[in-house]
Design a protein around this motif. Sequence first.
Motif, PDB file in Angstrom:
ATOM      1  N   SER A 108     -14.390  10.621  11.049  1.00 17.66           N
ATOM      2  CA  SER A 108     -15.851  10.558  11.027  1.00 17.66           C
ATOM      3  C   SER A 108     -16.446  11.554  10.026  1.00 17.66           C
ATOM      4  N   SER A 133     -15.227  -2.326  15.759  1.00 18.44           N
ATOM      5  CA  SER A 133     -16.565  -1.764  15.592  1.00 18.44           C
ATOM      6  C   SER A 133     -16.585  -0.284  15.250  1.00 18.44           C
ATOM      7  N   SER A 134     -15.476   0.430  15.475  1.00 23.10           N
ATOM      8  CA  SER A 134     -15.446   1.875  15.209  1.00 23.10           C
ATOM      9  C   SER A 134     -14.015   2.323  14.937  1.00 23.10           C
TER      10      SER A 134
END
Length: 346
Positions: A108, A133-134
């Motif tokens: 991240s 999605s992540s």
Amino acid sequence: MIVTCSNCQKVYDIPDERLPKKDSLAFPCPACKETIKLDLRSSSSPMATVAHPVRQDKEQEQPTGETLKRLILKTIHDLPPMHQTVIKARDIMKNPGSSFEQLAAILSTDQAIAARVLKLANSAYYGFVGQVSSIQHASVMLGYKTLEQLITLAGTSNLLGKQLEGYEQDAGDLWQHSLGVAFGSKIIANRKNPALADDAFAAGLIHDAGKLALDPHLSERKETFRHFMADGRVSFLLAEKEILGFDHAEIASELCKNWHVPESLATAIRYHHDPSLSNNDELSYIVHTADAIAMMSGIGAGIDGMLYQMDDNAFEFLDLVEEDVSEIIVEIVESVHKISDIMQGA
């Protein structure tokens, strides 16, 4: 002229037109590095070594050997670094006590790499179109092994995507060839020793990183290289060793230290052209063989693909047969094309 090193008995066939107009010369033997003399006044000489080609005036004063190597090593820190995100992520995934949350936290911090990872994870190639999605979701869906591959791909695409004028590789050629060797290494490792598959992929992907450091020096010596290889019988790798005093694999091993690449990968990269010198290192033979097969496929090959020599014992060492080559080439070409299409614009 046929010349022989009296120390190691290595024999060289040097075209007379390449020899400089002098009575005698002294050079280090490329094989054993012993300095021996070449008497040019006679048609044969029992003690001789390969003479460097006559260089153009503007190239006469270019440094070579240890002098050039020291110069390169002083400036090696100026090269683009391996993304710390990739290094840290690999460290986390190698740690059995690590968690998906730790990995997601590292990724991240680098949105560019994270975006590329998600783009790859959501591709048809990995089987999860539009479902990831992540980063944390990718960790769960793909697992550590596949995710490690994606992170390595995402973190090296820009680094290896540059044009290399000295190697006559257009922008993207080195990246494509590196992809081919990475997938080829993984394929061979899965057949020989599946436990090495992930390291084989990573080593294959950065095996030619030394070219990034050498390319400017090759560009400065273009005429020397062309003259040396004029008769079409000398490989580009031999030309590197003869003209510069070392090759890109040797410089790559130094670059690996700067990038904190694990020793096992650095060894394979150092000996990917000469696996017989690696003390039977399996990963070295895997990357070497994948490199040769990727050259056969023609993907991203530059001028250094000319007269590429494969180790005579590589196939036997890896339990491969000639019939395996065409099958591996097909897998390499399909994988490279699919990943390249995905990464375009990433």
